[in-house]
Design a protein around this motif. Structure first.
Motif, PDB file in Angstrom:
ATOM      1  N   LYS A 120       0.965  -1.235   0.258  1.00  0.00           N
ATOM      2  CA  LYS A 120      -0.114   0.148   0.083  1.00  0.00           C
ATOM      3  C   LYS A 120       1.078   1.318   0.021  1.00  0.00           C
ATOM      4  N   THR A 121       0.759   1.973  -1.295  1.00  0.00           N
ATOM      5  CA  THR A 121       1.779   3.048  -1.264  1.00  0.00           C
ATOM      6  C   THR A 121       0.926   4.127  -2.225  1.00  0.00           C
ATOM      7  N   PRO A 122       0.909   5.425  -1.891  1.00  0.00           N
ATOM      8  CA  PRO A 122       1.674   6.152  -0.770  1.00  0.00           C
ATOM      9  C   PRO A 122       0.924   5.668   0.533  1.00  0.00           C
ATOM     10  N   TYR A 123       1.599   5.609   1.763  1.00  0.00           N
ATOM     11  CA  TYR A 123       1.231   5.229   2.862  1.00  0.00           C
ATOM     12  C   TYR A 123       0.627   6.363   3.740  1.00  0.00           C
ATOM     13  N   GLY A 124      -0.658   6.267   4.284  1.00  0.00           N
ATOM     14  CA  GLY A 124      -0.783   7.627   5.043  1.00  0.00           C
ATOM     15  C   GLY A 124      -0.690   7.289   6.511  1.00  0.00           C
ATOM     16  N   TRP A 125       0.012   8.032   7.385  1.00  0.00           N
ATOM     17  CA  TRP A 125      -0.098   7.974   8.532  1.00  0.00           C
ATOM     18  C   TRP A 125      -1.049   8.302   9.488  1.00  0.00           C
ATOM     19  N   ASP A 126      -2.369   8.557   8.993  1.00  0.00           N
ATOM     20  CA  ASP A 126      -3.359   9.173   9.733  1.00  0.00           C
ATOM     21  C   ASP A 126      -4.197   8.045  10.500  1.00  0.00           C
ATOM     22  N   ILE A 127      -4.113   6.688  10.126  1.00  0.00           N
ATOM     23  CA  ILE A 127      -4.837   5.671  10.761  1.00  0.00           C
ATOM     24  C   ILE A 127      -3.812   5.048  11.725  1.00  0.00           C
ATOM     25  N   ASP A 178      11.099  -1.444   1.543  1.00  0.00           N
ATOM     26  CA  ASP A 178      11.103  -2.186   0.319  1.00  0.00           C
ATOM     27  C   ASP A 178      10.925  -3.682   0.215  1.00  0.00           C
ATOM     28  N   ILE A 179      11.133  -4.463   1.355  1.00  0.00           N
ATOM     29  CA  ILE A 179      10.620  -5.715   1.479  1.00  0.00           C
ATOM     30  C   ILE A 179       9.345  -6.070   1.104  1.00  0.00           C
ATOM     31  N   GLN A 180       8.346  -4.832   1.348  1.00  0.00           N
ATOM     32  CA  GLN A 180       7.102  -5.073   1.153  1.00  0.00           C
ATOM     33  C   GLN A 180       6.814  -5.402  -0.548  1.00  0.00           C
ATOM     34  N   ASN A 181       8.003  -5.246  -1.453  1.00  0.00           N
ATOM     35  CA  ASN A 181       7.610  -5.136  -2.694  1.00  0.00           C
ATOM     36  C   ASN A 181       7.986  -6.787  -3.171  1.00  0.00           C
ATOM     37  N   SER A 182       9.004  -7.503  -2.195  1.00  0.00           N
ATOM     38  CA  SER A 182       9.299  -8.950  -2.592  1.00  0.00           C
ATOM     39  C   SER A 182       8.253  -9.962  -2.568  1.00  0.00           C
ATOM     40  N   LYS A 183       8.514 -10.793  -3.567  1.00  0.00           N
ATOM     41  CA  LYS A 183       7.609 -11.734  -3.700  1.00  0.00           C
ATOM     42  C   LYS A 183       8.109 -13.152  -2.987  1.00  0.00           C
ATOM     43  N   ASP A 194       7.085   8.105   2.573  1.00  0.00           N
ATOM     44  CA  ASP A 194       6.019   6.926   2.008  1.00  0.00           C
ATOM     45  C   ASP A 194       6.985   5.640   2.843  1.00  0.00           C
ATOM     46  N   GLU A 195       5.791   4.599   3.463  1.00  0.00           N
ATOM     47  CA  GLU A 195       6.776   3.800   4.174  1.00  0.00           C
ATOM     48  C   GLU A 195       7.399   2.764   3.247  1.00  0.00           C
ATOM     49  N   VAL A 196       6.912   2.606   1.934  1.00  0.00           N
ATOM     50  CA  VAL A 196       7.476   1.581   0.990  1.00  0.00           C
ATOM     51  C   VAL A 196       8.463   1.871   0.171  1.00  0.00           C
ATOM     52  N   THR A 197       8.283   3.425  -0.416  1.00  0.00           N
ATOM     53  CA  THR A 197       9.251   3.944  -1.340  1.00  0.00           C
ATOM     54  C   THR A 197      10.223   4.841  -0.689  1.00  0.00           C
ATOM     55  N   LEU A 198      10.078   5.288   0.524  1.00  0.00           N
ATOM     56  CA  LEU A 198      10.921   6.286   1.174  1.00  0.00           C
ATOM     57  C   LEU A 198      10.597   7.649   0.681  1.00  0.00           C
ATOM     58  N   LYS A 199       9.705   7.840  -0.658  1.00  0.00           N
ATOM     59  CA  LYS A 199       9.637   8.934  -1.119  1.00  0.00           C
ATOM     60  C   LYS A 199       8.874  10.164  -0.455  1.00  0.00           C
ATOM     61  N   GLU A 238      12.855  14.104  -2.226  1.00  0.00           N
ATOM     62  CA  GLU A 238      13.850  13.634  -1.121  1.00  0.00           C
ATOM     63  C   GLU A 238      13.403  12.235  -0.796  1.00  0.00           C
ATOM     64  N   TYR A 239      14.328  11.292  -0.583  1.00  0.00           N
ATOM     65  CA  TYR A 239      14.027  10.038   0.200  1.00  0.00           C
ATOM     66  C   TYR A 239      14.334  10.177   1.800  1.00  0.00           C
ATOM     67  N   TYR A 240      13.293   9.546   2.620  1.00  0.00           N
ATOM     68  CA  TYR A 240      13.740   9.757   3.991  1.00  0.00           C
ATOM     69  C   TYR A 240      14.967   9.399   4.365  1.00  0.00           C
ATOM     70  N   GLY A 241      15.716  10.167   5.099  1.00  0.00           N
ATOM     71  CA  GLY A 241      16.879   9.874   5.590  1.00  0.00           C
ATOM     72  C   GLY A 241      18.169   9.969   4.579  1.00  0.00           C
ATOM     73  N   LEU A 242      17.641  10.369   3.371  1.00  0.00           N
ATOM     74  CA  LEU A 242      18.954  10.456   2.247  1.00  0.00           C
ATOM     75  C   LEU A 242      19.960   9.182   2.220  1.00  0.00           C
ATOM     76  N   PRO A 243      19.189   8.277   1.906  1.00  0.00           N
ATOM     77  CA  PRO A 243      20.322   6.895   2.016  1.00  0.00           C
ATOM     78  C   PRO A 243      21.465   7.308   1.325  1.00  0.00           C
ATOM     79  N   TRP A 244      22.564   6.910   1.867  1.00  0.00           N
ATOM     80  CA  TRP A 244      23.822   7.152   0.978  1.00  0.00           C
ATOM     81  C   TRP A 244      23.949   5.803  -0.161  1.00  0.00           C
TER      82      TRP A 244
END
Lengths: 321, 199, 741
Positions: free
Chosen positions: B188-195, C7-12, C419-424, C432-438
């Motif tokens: 689920k992306t984008p992921y909302g932090w509201d819930i 990103d592991i959430q993208n893994s099969k 975003d939790e999955v893409t860090l966007k 920017e990506y969260y935390g500016l991964p090196w």
């Protein structure tokens, strides 16, 4: 009209009794979905895989306890607390106490050590029974500190009684064994339903006393054990698995047994108090100085009297008094 | 929250990993005596391949709470939102609630006189007790009252994998239903932090 | 970690070798669970015991410790046999795979079963499930690294991923889970004895670069060493420092070690604790600087010259930390240091002043860049911002240029906008990506969440494999193939790492004279930032685009080879898969390999030893065993033992047992029955200290500081064994003997 209301009345009782009977009889086995296969580890069994396993089994003893506690316990105890004394009051008013002469010889029945043990146990009972009642009707007594204090006294009374129950069991065991004449005693109800003075078939202890003895000692021991289980709440589950029971089920069975026995013990305790304090004038003396008068012994414990006379022990026993 | 909300716990045993965050957070938040576990994680079939699972148990706040039915002092009260609480001042520590409870939730710390068993303690769903809300008395007897502050109960708030969720029964079952329905749908992306728990 | 947790959430498919994220990364594990739920991802766990992670796995293989290479070769055997590999990917992005394929041919499933203990059918099922569900991610941790062949293990796993084309893909990669807060940061700063910060190595060029950037005279730095050669010689390791004191094996140093300063480290979590204790006893001076009493000061019998300095915890100081996924987070101070605690830098500055090099130590924070040169630009510094700036300014090897304190603080303030999955980032954090991964190549670069991803432009975080070893080997091109160019790059296919000399040719640009004057020699030392600037403009990464090497000509084993652990339960296999010959001067001390393995230890020590973690504790357990609630959950040291094995020795659940090690040490612990270990092995958690070989050392603790839980250290019985390249201890493959106490 009477016939119909009789049926209806019976129907109402059956409606209440049947579920009780059903739950007791069919506190049946619920098969566990998946028995826990992993080894046991020490720690509280009350928060453990065994507790989870016990959850489907709640409909056995858990539901039984819930049903008994919500529908029967308070009512039954009230009946006992009111009806038993009431019956004896009516008896006292109608039939009245038995009176025996206290002149003449007196025989030593209870040596001092037996009396001491009895009175410690009695003190225990005096603490146990009222406080037990207070716990059952805790809401009526306001709960909180008062009843908590009653609970502590209940524990102390239990210790006192526990100290004496084994000596008491052993010291009177032989004399309390059931004999053929006990049946005769039962059939005339010990002769207490009539004012007539007659020789009653009883040895040192009559059938009524025997009933009380067995309930108080063995019932008492069971009550001590179940009470102790409830006190510590947590004990070795490895043993329980062999019995195919869980820790919590043992506690549930313990409280149910404890309550049921409590009813029986309370009822018989009142009986014992009435019999020893009121129904036979002066009989309390035999527990104070240990001696019974010849008149009382000859009538109420005729078989014992005949025996000690035949064996010539009467002189000894009389001298001690 | 709905008008007829009833607060319930739910622990998804597919997600519970016995991290014990709930156990520790609860003990820490309410400053419980060591050894009293209002909430505890239990693992069944440890080490048995394919069968091991863990779940977090505490008081389930039953709608027809057997504990409150058997209590001789009637010290329990069930709030309108379904949370089952009790009055420690009335409690006499008799243990009947423990025998009646299917889950073993009531616990008895040994903090009475002479180390005797004291009054009952159990999970309050972080809703305190009958003392004035958020007072020191309430904290000392029952712990934090997070519900009154609009916060999520501590255990579910810290659950690492969001296995443990608490809230109005409708909302909780909705979350569980959506989790199950999301199978194969991809992340689920984008992921909302509201819930509170997301999905 | 080449990818990141979300990103592991993208893994099969997720395969876990020697890691236990359910215990060690409980919150991060949520991503794996979500992958299972939302992606129907298959979770495969390869572990010597049935861990909490294995309990959630779809497939589990109980492997013999130290046999990961045969297992992976077994997988490769099947992958190449059935054509599950990604041929195009291998052609364009991997060098030397043929050698691997040759070796893999030898590892039939039957052979793998004999060596690893995993049934052939299970190997097949696992391989098929993993290879045919793409993208697949491979997770590992200490279970793979802590072996005498750890450096080979950690090459084998990427080779497996390369064969399947999983590297540089969303949902793929090698996700190594770091085990402590900011250990990635500590690694990046290279608090190690063989390199300068930022992996610059110990060459003269690197030292000169740092001397320049620190505003310190190179000769002055050189004179800090006993002789010129020692400046470029690797030092002792954490694993074997104690031999520098005891000298039981030959050491190569100007002097034995006389003093030990420990700051933020667990001395008691290293193998051979009995030796560590002896070494601590022999020291002239021991200083531990920790928030809690480091048990190094406790297990020693030394009573004089032992100092415990109270340092501040994470809540009492401010600065940046680096997460396992290479991102930086800014931490703010919550409370001033309590009582007499001091922050780490306060302590270091105070002693630097005493020792007389304070100015040299701090000048780096007052430098700036002018015309491609580092110059002092101010006379005071602000901690920690200027320290962060110094790092960003100097460390280019891993691209920390973009990690300015301003950017990091902005991420902290807006951490809910990612975003939790893409860090966007969204809203104010868009782009920017969260935390500016090196690597975060410049102050405007967004960071690179997934390494080696050529499917996205460099300006969005893409890049190829680093070109570090030249452009060819023995006539074969080792730059990336023509089909492996980075998306939207102006350079097609592979290209070498950028230097001042080749940048114009590679990028097809013309530099001005001024630019040529200020530009650094290569991308690693270019303070002007021009190389990075032109690289990003051309859409390429400054470090080149090469093939990943499956064949490494500089390592003792060119391709990973299986070698039995030094203490192996299969003596017959040690003949065929023998370990290395003894190594002289391995980080300044002779280290044994073959001379250990030549003895058959399995006769007297028949039980395999597995060590690992508990969720309630971390590391040496110093902090958590001081928490009453955590200590209540795990109050004492124990050994997980299978009831079958226990009954053979007459041991009941809860009995005390002795665990004996081949080195002659022993510990006394409680037996805990479980089926998670097989009857041929036991498990010891390594978080305990405070007991030594049966003796209670509570009296050694400072007054009132005895933790709620103490116990024997598992590392008293972990066996002698060290990796051939890194010298990490072989704590994950050993032998012991047990008996009822």
């Amino acid at each position: 009209m009477v016939g119909i209301s009789h049926t209806v009345y019976k129907g109402k009782i059956m409606k209440k009794l049947l579920p009780l009977l059903g739950t007791v009889l069919f506190a049946g086995n619920v098969p566990l979905a998946e028995p826990n296969q992993a080894p046991l580890h020490p720690g509280s069994a009350l928060i453990s895989p065994q507790m989870i396993e016990a959850i489907p089994g709640w409909s056995r003893y858990g539901e039984l306890f819930l049903y008994l506690q919500t529908h029967w316990v308070k009512m039954l105890f009230l009946v006992i607390l009111i009806a038993v004394p009431a019956v004896f009051l009516i008896h006292y008013l109608i039939v009245g106490p038995k009176v025996f002469s206290h002149d003449g010889r007196k025989f030593l029945i209870f040596p001092s050590w037996q009396r001491i043990i009895h009175w410690i146990a009695a003190l225990g009972f005096v603490l146990l029974i009222p406080t037990g009642v207070m716990i059952i009707y805790a809401a009526f007594f306001g709960g909180g500190t008062t009843v908590r204090f009653a609970r502590y006294l209940h524990d102390i009374g239990a210790v006192l009684f526990a100290l004496t129950v084994l000596p008491m069991t052993l010291m009177w065991l032989k004399e309390m064994l059931p004999r053929m004449w006990d049946i005769k005693w039962m059939m005339i109800l010990g002769g207490y339903l009539t004012k007539k003075k007659q020789e009653i078939p009883a040895s040192k202890f009559n059938a009524g006393q025997k009933m009380w003895y067995w309930v108080a000692t063995f019932g008492g021991i069971i009550m001590i054990i179940t009470g102790f289980m409830m006190y510590i709440q947590n004990f070795n589950p490895a043993l329980l698995n062999k019995l195919d029971l869980h820790q919590i089920d043992i506690l549930r069975i313990a409280v149910i047994v404890h309550l049921l026995l409590a009813m029986v013990v309370t009822a018989l305790f009142f009986t014992h108090v009435y019999m020893s304090l009121f129904a036979i004038k002066g009989s309390i003396d035999s527990m104070i100085d240990g001696c019974k008068s010849e008149d009382e012994l000859k009538h109420l414990h005729s078989i014992y009297y005949k025996k000690i006379v035949k064996e010539g022990k009467d002189k000894d026993l009389a001298d001690k008094c | 929250m709905y008008n007829n909300a009833r607060m319930k716990f739910y622990c998804d045993e597919d997600r519970c990993i016995e991290c014990n965050a709930c156990t520790i957070a609860c003990a820490e938040a309410h400053e419980l005596p060591v050894g009293i576990h209002r909430r505890k994680v239990v693992t069944l079939n440890e080490g048995i391949e394919g069968k091991e699972f863990s779940t977090s148990i505490a008081c389930m706040h039953c709608t027809d709470a057997p504990c409150s039915q058997v209590c001789p002092v009637d010290c329990f009260y069930i709030r309108e939102d379904g949370i089952v609480l009790h009055d420690k001042d009335k409690c006499i520590g008799c243990g009947y609630c423990l025998y009646a409870c299917p889950f073993g939730a009531p616990q008895f710390p040994k903090d009475g006189a002479f180390g005797i068993r004291g009054v009952m303690d159990k999970c309050t769903m972080c809703a305190g007790g009958p003392k004035p809300t958020n007072s020191t008395d309430e904290f000392e007897l029952y712990g934090q009252n997070r519900i009154a502050e609009g916060k999520v109960p501590m255990c579910a708030a810290v659950c690492s994998t969001n296995a443990l969720i608490v809230g109005d029964a409708e909302s909780v079952s909705k979350i569980k239903r959506e989790r199950d329905a999301a199978k194969g749908k991809g992340p689920k992306t984008p992921y909302g932090w509201d819930i509170a728990y997301g999905l | 970690m080449t990818n990141h947790l979300g990103d592991i959430q993208n893994s099969k498919a997720i395969i876990v070798f020697g890691a236990n994220p359910a215990v060690n990364h409980p919150v991060g594990f949520k991503h794996i669970l979500k992958a299972k739920e939302r992606n129907n991802a298959t979770l495969i766990v390869i572990d010597p015991r049935y861990t909490k992670t294995a309990a959630k796995a779809d497939m589990y293989a109980r492997i013999r410790p130290g046999t990961d290479i045969p297992f992976m070769y077994g997988m490769l055997h099947l992958i190449f046999k059935h054509g599950w590999h990604d041929a195009a990917y291998i052609d364009n992005r991997v060098f030397g795979m043929d050698h691997v394929i040759e070796e893999a041919k030898k590892w039939t499933p039957e052979k793998v079963e004999d060596v690893t203990g995993v049934p052939a059918e299970t190997l097949y099922q696992i391989t098929k499930a993993y290879a045919t569900s793409k993208p697949g991610t491979l997770i590992w941790a200490m279970g793979l690294t802590q072996h005498s062949i750890g450096s080979s293990n950690t090459r084998m796993a990427p080779i497996l991923q390369l064969s399947l084309g999983n590297m540089g893909k969303f949902g793929g990669g090698c996700n190594i889970l770091r085990g402590h807060d900011n250990v990635q940061g500590a690694t990046d700063m290279c608090c190690l004895s063989h390199t300068l910060p930022g992996y610059y190595g110990l060459s003269e060029g690197s030292w000169k670069y740092f001397a320049h950037n620190w505003g310190v005279d190179f000769n002055w730095l050189q004179k800090r060493f006993a002789g010129k050669k020692w400046m470029h010689t690797k030092g002792f390791t954490l694993a074997r420092w104690w031999q520098g004191v005891l000298q039981e094996e030959k050491i190569y140093s100007t002097t034995p070690i006389k003093a030990l300063w420990v700051q933020g480290n667990g001395i008691t979590s290293i193998a051979q604790q009995a030796k560590v204790q002896q070494a601590l006893d022999k020291l002239d001076l021991l200083v531990v600087a920790e928030p809690f009493a480091n048990e190094a000061a406790v297990i020693t019998n030394k009573t004089d010259n032992v100092y415990i300095l109270p340092t501040a915890t994470q809540f009492e100081c401010e600065g940046s930390v680096t997460a396992t996924n290479r991102t930086a987070q800014w931490r703010s101070k919550v409370v001033d240091p309590l009582y007499e605690s001091k922050t780490d830098e306060e302590i270091m500055f105070a002693f630097a002043k005493k020792f007389g090099f304070y100015d040299e130590l701090v000048r780096g924070m007052m430098m700036g860049v002018k015309n491609g040169k580092a110059v002092q630009v101010k006379n005071t510094f602000k901690w920690p911002e200027d320290a962060t700036r110094e790092i960003a300014r100097i460390i280019k090897t891993i691209g920390l240029t973009g990690w300015t304190p301003e950017r990091l603080k902005k991420h902290q303030e807006n951490w809910h906008m990612f975003d939790e999955v893409t860090l966007k980032g969204i809203g104010p954090m868009k782009g920017e990506y969260y935390g500016l991964p090196w690597p975060c190549w410049s102050e405007t670069h967004p960071g690179s969440p997934v390494l080696y991803n050529i499917d996205i432009p460099v300006n969005e975080g893409g890049m190829g494999f680093r070109a570090r070893f030249g452009t060819e080997y023995k006539g074969e091109n080792i730059l990336a193939g023509s089909r492996a160019g980075i998306r939207k790059a102006k350079v097609h296919g592979g290209y070498p790492e950028l230097t001042k000399d080749n940048i114009e040719k590679v990028l097809g640009i013309k530099l001005s004279a001024h630019e040529k004057a200020v530009m650094g020699k290569n991308w690693k030392v270019d303070l002007s930032g021009l190389i990075a600037k032109y690289a990003l403009k051309a859409g390429v990464a400054p470090y080149g685009n090469a093939k990943a090497r499956a064949y490494v000509w500089t390592f003792p084993d060119k391709i990973p080879m299986h070698r039995e652990p030094l203490h192996s339960p299969r003596y017959d296999l040690t003949k065929k898969y023998s370990t290395y010959p003894d190594k002289k001067n391995h980080y300044r001390v002779d280290t044994k390999y073959a001379s250990i393995q030549k003895t058959d230890w399995s006769k007297d020590f028949p039980i395999l030893l597995i060590t690992g973690r508990l969720v309630e504790y971390s590391g040496a357990g110093i902090i958590e065993r001081n928490s009453k609630y955590l200590a209540a959950l795990q109050p004492e040291m124990f050994a997980d033992i299978n009831p079958e094995l226990a009954y053979k020795h007459g041991i009941n659940d809860g009995d005390m047992i002795w665990v004996h090690a081949p080195e002659g040490t022993k510990i006394r612990v409680k037996a805990r029955f479980t089926y998670s270990v097989a009857p041929d092995r036991i498990f010891l958690p390594y978080h305990f200290a405070g007991f030594m070989q049966g003796a209670d050392l509570s009296s050694h603790y400072p007054e009132g500081l005895v933790p709620f839980a103490t116990g024997e250290s598992a590392n008293t019985v972990t066996n002698y064994g060290y990796d051939i390249v890194t010298q990490i201890p072989e704590t994950k493959a050993g032998l012991v003997r047990i008996e009822k106490a």
